[in-house]
Each structure stands twice: as C-alpha cells, then as structure tokens.
Scaffold this active site. Structure first.
Site, short mmCIF file in Angstrom:
data_model
loop_
_atom_site.label_atom_id
_atom_site.label_comp_id
_atom_site.label_asym_id
_atom_site.label_seq_id
_atom_site.Cartn_x
_atom_site.Cartn_y
_atom_site.Cartn_z
N TYR A 141 18.25 -52.24 -27.29
CA TYR A 141 19.33 -51.52 -27.23
C TYR A 141 19.51 -51.39 -26.46
O TYR A 141 20.50 -51.04 -26.18
CB TYR A 141 18.05 -50.01 -27.44
CG TYR A 141 18.09 -49.44 -29.21
CD1 TYR A 141 17.25 -50.21 -30.53
CD2 TYR A 141 18.31 -47.91 -29.95
CE1 TYR A 141 17.53 -49.65 -31.66
CE2 TYR A 141 18.48 -47.56 -31.11
CZ TYR A 141 17.83 -48.60 -32.32
OH TYR A 141 17.65 -48.24 -33.15
N LYS A 192 5.73 -58.62 -32.57
CA LYS A 192 6.51 -59.31 -33.34
C LYS A 192 5.78 -61.39 -32.04
O LYS A 192 5.97 -62.31 -31.92
CB LYS A 192 7.49 -59.54 -33.56
CG LYS A 192 7.57 -60.98 -34.49
CD LYS A 192 7.60 -60.93 -35.95
CE LYS A 192 7.66 -62.52 -36.57
NZ LYS A 192 7.30 -61.71 -37.73
N ASP A 224 6.26 -56.86 -39.60
CA ASP A 224 6.25 -57.78 -41.21
C ASP A 224 5.39 -57.12 -41.21
O ASP A 224 5.28 -55.95 -42.59
CB ASP A 224 6.69 -58.73 -41.33
CG ASP A 224 6.18 -60.72 -40.11
OD1 ASP A 224 5.18 -60.00 -39.46
OD2 ASP A 224 6.28 -61.23 -40.99
N ASP A 248 11.70 -47.95 -34.91
CA ASP A 248 13.00 -46.82 -35.90
C ASP A 248 12.65 -47.59 -36.78
O ASP A 248 12.95 -46.62 -38.06
CB ASP A 248 14.50 -47.66 -35.38
CG ASP A 248 15.92 -46.92 -36.19
OD1 ASP A 248 15.50 -46.10 -35.81
OD2 ASP A 248 16.50 -47.89 -36.66
N ASP A 252 11.10 -44.94 -40.71
CA ASP A 252 12.29 -44.60 -41.96
C ASP A 252 11.38 -44.86 -43.01
O ASP A 252 11.21 -44.27 -44.10
CB ASP A 252 13.22 -44.93 -41.59
CG ASP A 252 14.86 -44.80 -41.58
OD1 ASP A 252 14.14 -43.55 -40.00
OD2 ASP A 252 15.85 -44.29 -41.79
C1 IPM Z 1 16.68 -42.72 -34.99
C2 IPM Z 1 18.59 -43.22 -35.53
C3 IPM Z 1 19.27 -43.85 -33.79
C4 IPM Z 1 18.58 -44.85 -33.72
C5 IPM Z 1 21.00 -44.15 -34.28
C6 IPM Z 1 21.17 -42.84 -34.58
C7 IPM Z 1 20.99 -44.39 -32.39
O1 IPM Z 1 18.34 -44.43 -36.61
O2 IPM Z 1 17.09 -41.63 -33.54
O3 IPM Z 1 15.91 -43.31 -35.31
O4 IPM Z 1 18.82 -45.96 -33.78
O5 IPM Z 1 17.49 -44.53 -32.80
MN MN Z 2 16.73 -44.31 -37.26
#
Ligand code: IPM
Ligand code: MN
Ligand code: NAD
Length: 361
Positions: A141, A192, A224, A248, A252
């Site tokens: 990042y 990884k 993975d 990240d 999710d």
């Molecule tokens: C998160 C989001 C952020 C990230 C974005 C919006 C910069 O997806 O907080 O999970 O990728 O960290």
């Molecule tokens: Mn995110």
C-alpha cells in the site's frame, strides 16, 4: 473527561451509519455517565468536494488532537476518475500513515442469532471467533517506487512495491502474540513465502519473534490456502496475523462467515493504543441514502473504541449486550435478514440499540 472523539462520517453510507453510532455514544453519555466530547470533520470525497483535499489539514489536526477517531467510510463512483493522489481513499490512508496506526484489529465474531444469515452451513460457522491482525501502514500500500510510466516503446508500465522492514514485521507480530496470550495462544501468520522474498522474510521474523513468546503456538500458512481454509473450516483459526493487502482481502472474505460485512468492526491502533475505529466495509454507494445499510459494524466499532482507547470495558460490554439483545428481538437490516425475522432500516436499528441500552439502566 474520558476523552475527545473526532467524528469523521466520510462518504456514502458513512454518514448514515455514523449517525447511529453517535446516537449510541450520546446515550452512554446521557444515561451512563460517559464523559466524551465529539467534534465532526470532513474526510474523503466529501472533503475533496469542499476543500480540494480528501484529508484537509484541519481534519488531520483534529484527529491528532483527539483520543480516538470514529470513521464511517470513504469513496464513491463520483470520485473514481480523480488522480489517485486526490481520491477519497487517500484521505483514509493518510490518516492511517500520519497517525502511525499500524495495527488493524478485525474481530470476526459470529453472533449466534445470525448463524442462519451466513451463506455457509451453520455447523461450519457456529461458535466462530477469529481475530484478524492486519499490518496497516506498510507493505504494498505504501511501498515505493509506485506509479505508471510510459516506456520507450510507447506502452505503459505500472509498478507497486511490496516492502517490509524487519522492525515493521516484528511490531505487528508482537501485537498478534500479545492478543493471542489473552485468547487461545494460537497464531497463524499468513504470507506468500513460496513466491515473494519479502514475505519469506516476514515468515522468518515471525518465527524469530515467537521465540520470545514460549507459550504461543505459531503456525504459517500461504495466503491462497488461507482463503480456502477460511471457507472450508474457519474454526481452525484463532488469531491470524498478516500483511496489509492480504489482511484487506481475507477480512472481507471472513466477514461473510459472520453473516454480513455489515457486522464487522475494526480498530486501527498506534503504539500507545490511540486508535481509529471504523467498520471493515466501505461506503457502499449502491445502497447509500436509502436507510438500509447495517449500522452494527460501526456501533460495534464504538465498543472497540471504549475498550482499546478509552479504557471503558464495561461500557463496551454494554454496547455488545445491547446489540445481542436487538438480535434476540429479531430485528435485522436487509443484509442479515432471514425468514421469520423483522426487517428494519438503518435508523430503526440504531434506535433499537439505544432502546436496549436504556433497558440496562
Ligand atoms: C479497508 C478498505 C481500504 C483498504 C481502502 C478504502 C483504502 O478497503 O479499510 O479495508 O484497502 O485498506
Ligand atoms: Mn477493505
Ligand atoms: P463496500 O464494502 O462499500 O460494499 C460491498 C458490498 O457490501 C456492496 O454491495 C454494499 O452494498 C454491501 N455493504 C457494505 N457495507 C454494508 C452495510 N453496512 N450494510 C449492508 N450492506 C453493506 O465495497 P466496494 O463496493 O468495493 O467499495 C465501495 C467504495 O468504498 C469504494 O470507493 C471503496 O474504495 C470504498 N471503501 C472504503 C472503505 C473504508 O472507508 N474503510 C472500505 C472498503 C471500501
């Protein structure tokens, strides 16, 4: 005075969900004696529209001067074609890096009432309680070089750099080991290392650091495989520690184990436990302005704020109990609705949590 909170609603559903979280904070201060001062500021696309900057100096100064930050979400279609340096997401990344919020805790906890809201089988997810510890201020990042350039042959070349120093790995490892000591003492470090040298070093440093934590059982897993194992048998995990980008993506994915991404709170902490608190999800432009977003991830983020930055663990428990009581009543936003439960909107859900809190008086 318990503390000063910077309130940054941001974009899209950010405003709707933060309003509900603020109702909860107001209730705690009016009815339970929590002494907090709240001040609101702009961040993200809304800040760009007003000032030309997704992270205005004023907002950064307020965040610096506060004990904790409550953030909604940033981003939206409207700002997608802006130069990347001006996008709403830069506002969020700027807060994380300027405040050195390197440790992102993403608890993936399934409320038993929501066992049927998950797309996975009840027996796979029931009893689920994972803590994902995501490194937040390093890795791909922030690594340099980055950008897109034009080559001599006329085609474009894009580059981002995955880079970690040993000390960055060690400090996030310590956070994960420390958390694990209060849980099952099991940590799985995700990398990884079979392909990327940077994460091969990550694995070595994690193993070295683990020697200082003799009670911790450290395991390693490729990213993975972890994605697959999270869906196959998520209860094998307790604490997961991983890089900025893997964290990240995996968080999710893990959110669906709990029923919805609308349920997942987070804390982003610096070395002194000053923190920014926000839901794991984004600004959900597809449902913004409709009063249907789930505010519980943001409300549960307030509970994390009370626990980690404001040293009010009993208040945090009050919020978590109130959320559980509302789920017991059968109230559900659309994302967690199942047959036989009562569908409510964003503000009704916030009001229900406040009502459940008041019943605790
Ligand atoms: C998160 C989001 C952020 C990230 C974005 C919006 C910069 O997806 O907080 O999970 O990728 O960290
Ligand atoms: Mn995110
Ligand atoms: P998203 O998390 O905003 O939405 C993904 C899906 O989940 C959408 O269908 C959305 O409607 C649903 N969803 C998300 N939160 C919900 C909630 N509380 N209740 C009910 N449903 C919910 O991810 P995206 O669509 O990939 O990104 C949208 C924008 O948000 C982008 O600009 C992205 O950069 C930004 N984003 C911001 C943050 C943040 O501010 N922390 C995090 C992730 C994404």
């Amino acid at each position: 005075m318990t503390g000063k909170i910077a309130v940054l609603p941001g974009d899209g559903i950010g405003k709707e969900i933060v309003s509900e979280a603020v109702k909860v904070l107001r209730c705690l201060s009016e009815d339970f004696g929590l002494e907090v001062e709240m001040e609101e500021a702009l961040v993200g696309g809304t800040a760009y529209d007003a000032t030309g900057n997704p992270l205005p100096e004023e907002t950064l100064n307020l965040a610096r001067a506060s004990d904790a930050i409550l953030l909604g979400a940033v981003g939206g279609y409207k700002w997608e074609s802006l130069d990347i340096s001006l996008r709403p997401e830069k506002g969020l990344l700027g807060l994380r890096s300027n405040l050195e919020l390197f440790a992102n805790l993403r608890p993936t906890f399934l409320f038993p009432q929501l066992v049927h809201a998950s797309t996975l089988k009840p027996e796979v997810v029931s009893g689920l309680d994972i803590m994902i510890v995501r490194e937040l201020t390093g890795g791909i990042y922030f690594g340099k070089p980055r950008g897109v350039r034009r080559l001599e042959n006329g085609e474009r070349e894009g580059v981002n750099t995955l880079i970690y120093s040993e000390s960055e790995v060690r400090r996030i490892g310590k956070v994960a080991f420390d958390i694990a000591m209060k849980r099952s003492k099991k940590v799985c470090s995700v990398d990884k290392a079979n392909v990327l040298e940077c994460t091969e070093m990550w694995r070595e440093v994690m193993s070295e650091e683990a020697r200082n934590w003799p009670e911790i059982e450290l395991s390693h897993m490729y990213a993975d495989n972890t994605a697959m194992q999270l869906i196959r048998e998520p209860k094998q995990f307790d604490v997961i520690v991983t890089t900025n980008m893997f964290g990240d993506i995996l968080s999710d994915a893990a959110s669906m184990l709990t029923g919805s991404i609308g349920m997942l709170p987070s804390a982003s902490l610096d070395k002194n436990n000053k923190g920014m608190y926000e839901p794991v999800h984004g600004s959900a432009p597809d449902i913004a302005g409709k009063n249907i977003a789930n505010p519980l991830a943001t409300i549960l983020s307030v509970a994390m704020m009370l626990r980690y930055s404001l040293d009010k663990p009993q208040m945090a428990e009050r919020i978590e109990k109130a959320v559980s009581a509302v789920l017991d009543e059968g109230k559900r936003t659309a994302d967690i609705w199942t047959q036989g439960t009562q569908r409510v909107g964003t503000s009704e859900m916030g009001n229900a949590v406040v009502a459940a809190l008041r019943r605790q008086i």
